[in-house]
Design an enzyme around this catalytic site. Structure first.
Site, PDB file in Angstrom:
ATOM      1  N   LYS A 197      15.755   1.202  -2.171  1.00  0.00           N
ATOM      2  CA  LYS A 197      15.060   2.461  -2.468  1.00  0.00           C
ATOM      3  C   LYS A 197      14.455   2.407  -3.873  1.00  0.00           C
ATOM      4  CE  LYS A 197      16.017   7.474  -2.426  1.00  0.00           C
ATOM      5  NZ  LYS A 197      17.040   8.505  -2.171  1.00  0.00           N
TER       6      LYS A 197
ATOM      7  N   SER B   5      15.967  11.982   1.264  1.00  0.00           N
ATOM      8  CA  SER B   5      14.868  11.376   0.558  1.00  0.00           C
ATOM      9  C   SER B   5      14.740   9.860   0.773  1.00  0.00           C
ATOM     10  CB  SER B   5      15.014  11.637  -0.946  1.00  0.00           C
ATOM     11  OG  SER B   5      16.216  11.068  -1.438  1.00  0.00           O
TER      12      SER B   5
ATOM     13  N   SER C  34      20.833  12.435   1.348  1.00  0.00           N
ATOM     14  CA  SER C  34      19.645  11.577   1.440  1.00  0.00           C
ATOM     15  C   SER C  34      19.844  10.192   2.024  1.00  0.00           C
ATOM     16  CB  SER C  34      19.004  11.439   0.066  1.00  0.00           C
ATOM     17  OG  SER C  34      18.200  12.552  -0.183  1.00  0.00           O
TER      18      SER C  34
HETATM   19  N1  GLN Z   1      17.679  17.081   0.823  1.00  0.00           N
HETATM   20  C1  GLN Z   1      18.433  17.240  -0.374  1.00  0.00           C
HETATM   21  C2  GLN Z   1      17.567  17.715  -1.509  1.00  0.00           C
HETATM   22  O1  GLN Z   1      16.387  17.811  -1.324  1.00  0.00           O
HETATM   23  C3  GLN Z   1      19.176  15.981  -0.703  1.00  0.00           C
HETATM   24  C4  GLN Z   1      18.476  15.028  -1.590  1.00  0.00           C
HETATM   25  C5  GLN Z   1      19.281  13.814  -1.917  1.00  0.00           C
HETATM   26  O2  GLN Z   1      20.370  13.600  -1.383  1.00  0.00           O
HETATM   27  N2  GLN Z   1      18.763  13.021  -2.831  1.00  0.00           N
HETATM   28  O3  GLN Z   1      18.056  18.005  -2.569  1.00  0.00           O
END
Ligand code: GLN
Length: 490
Positions: A78, A153, A177
């Site tokens: 990532k 994400s 994420s």
């Molecule tokens: N969907 C969550 C957010 O937008 C989780 C993001 C993440 O785990 N980096 O904060």
């Protein structure tokens, strides 16, 4: 097809010299070149580096050197994880030209295991989002249905693995994420216990909650990769100085008599019927395998989402302060003085979602506000953690759905923004309580994957792998493969 094989399968072939790492790398590169115009899983491709590394690993193998089980196997990372001399953009215009000057600890560990890096994967800007639509580099498509989001994400990592554009990938998980995109793309994803994996060299979003982890084709690969990532790091004071167990030892064990709690609240927040049915069928399978499943109550689950969406923006508004365009990052706009330069550069470089969170996170930490919002959310976090402490007195692990529905079409986020945030209610509690959680595929609804989430005790990844593996062995959901653009994946 070789690009659909797991790392442990590929390792067997490499060891038997049935294929070389160079050949394997070319297969993945070809696949990436064919599919990237449609999927957009990668921000940066490092194919020349991959070829060079594969060649080195092959040479080591010919010499008879003892190699790691992941050696020579092509994978992806990532793009919020620093990779020396390679672009590390965080999915943001702010860092679009940033070449990382050093390796994150986990990258160093992966390099020591001789992995072959194919590239850096797409993500929501600075890991904020659930769809990968917030990337400066364009959205990633879900290989199962290109009209749908891959989740986020870590959507690029999930899509790359599902599409056979990498054997496995590394993601990061602050509120879901790793698990949510893994579930949307039909793969396995683990968020390890907070303190297992070094965060050194990973861009901080909400530092008290995030962990990097594996996104893989099956549970064995997940255990294999987790073993490389986990462990104490003197550069991250939040890592715990304990020996990482050999996760592979938990595979193939019976789950008879294990006690699994089923928190009823997780099935109360608008979960769609077909998804619920798939997860309950999976739970039934766990019972058939000898586990004892009982319904329990975790009464503070209801507040998890609100606590998360106060704490995460709060932490992010502080963490993002380092992106001031002074020493690195995008610079543009009025250059009259440093403050204006910084403000205007941020205005031009940051996307909407990020700005929203920065404003909100700063606002709730103001004097006079902090007590009512940020600090109160910290107290709720403690209550949520206590729910887990109570549950784990009686149960070895918990089972839930990973999301309330399978993936949805592009544009849903704009139409129903709150519904998209709501997805995190299944995943964010584990981050708030620091416990480990894994998602594994448990079926398809309308051709789209559904995931079951297992949540474990602090530092008890072993039990998660044990149960996930037993389930996987007894079913074949993990061998479902997306048919991309009408191709036949035999
Ligand atoms: N969907 C969550 C957010 O937008 C989780 C993001 C993440 O785990 N980096 O904060």
């Amino acid at each position: 097809m070789l690009f659909q094989k797991t790392a442990h399968e590929l390792n067997t072939l490499l060891k038997a010299k049935e294929i070389s790492s160079e050949e394997l790398t070319e297969i993945y590169i070809k696949r990436i070149e064919e599919l990237e115009p449609r999927i957009n899983a990668y921000i940066t491709k490092t194919h020349e580096l991959a070829r060079e590394k594969a060649k080195q690993v092959d040479a080591k193998r010919v010499k008879g050197e003892k190699l790691h089980a992941l050696a020579g196997i092509p994978m992806a990372i990532k793009d919020n994880i620093q990779t020396k001399n390679v672009l590390t953009t965080n999915g943001s215009k702010m860092m679009a030209n940033f070449i990382a000057p050093y390796d994150a600890t986990i990258v160093r560990k992966l390099k020591n295991a001789d992995v072959v890096l194919l590239g850096k994967t797409n993500m929501d800007e600075f890991a904020m989002g659930s769809t990968t639509e917030n990337s400066y580099f364009g959205a990633t498509k879900n290989p199962w249905n290109e009209n749908c989001v891959p989740g986020g994400s870590s959507g690029g990592s999930a899509a790359a693995v599902a599409a056979g554009e990498a054997c496995y990938a590394i993601g990061s998980d602050t509120g879901g994420s790793i698990r949510q995109p893994a579930s949307f793309c039909g793969i396995v994803g683990l968020k390890p216990t907070y303190g297992c994996v070094s965060k050194y060299g990973i861009t901080s979003f909400a530092s008290s909650m995030e962990q990097a982890g594996p996104m893989t084709r099956d549970v064995e690969d997940c255990a294999l990769v987790a073993k490389v990532l986990c462990g104490f790091d003197e550069k991250d004071c939040m890592t715990l100085d304990v020996e990482t167990p050999d996760y592979l030892t938990s595979l193939g064990k019976s789950i008879k008599g294990l006690r699994i709690g089923l928190p009823k609240e997780y099935f109360e927040y608008g979960i769609e019927k077909q998804t619920k049915d798939k997860v309950f069928a999976a739970i039934k399978k766990l019972e058939e395998l000898g586990a004892i499943v009982e319904e329990i109550s975790m009464p503070h689950t209801e507040y998890a989402l609100r606590a998360y969406y106060l704490l995460a923006p709060g932490e992010c508004s502080s963490n993002m302060a380092c992106f001031d365009s002074v020493r690195y990052g995008f610079r543009g706009g009025n250059m009259v003085n440093v403050a204006d330069m910084s403000r205007e550069s941020r205005t031009l470089a940051f996307g909407r979602e990020l700005k929203k969170r920065l404003m909100f996170g700063t606002y709730i930490q103001r004097e006079g506000m902090i007590k009512d919002y940020f600090l109160r959310a910290q107290k709720v976090r403690t209550l949520i953690r206590q729910d887990f402490e109570v549950a784990f007195k009686k149960y070895d692990l918990l089972v839930t759905s990973t999301t309330y529905a399978p993936t949805y079409e592009f544009g849903f986020k704009q139409a129903e923004p709150l519904r998209v945030y709501e997805n995190d209610v299944y995943t964010a509690s584990a981050n708030l309580a620091d416990v480990p959680a894994i998602t594994i595929p448990c079926g398809l609804v309308d051709g789209k994957p559904v995931g079951m989430q297992l949540i474990g005790k602090w530092f008890d990844e072993l039990t998660l792998f044990r149960v996930a593996h037993a389930f996987e062995q007894a079913t074949d959901f993990h061998s479902n493969i997306p048919v991309i653009g009408g191709e036949i994946n035999a």
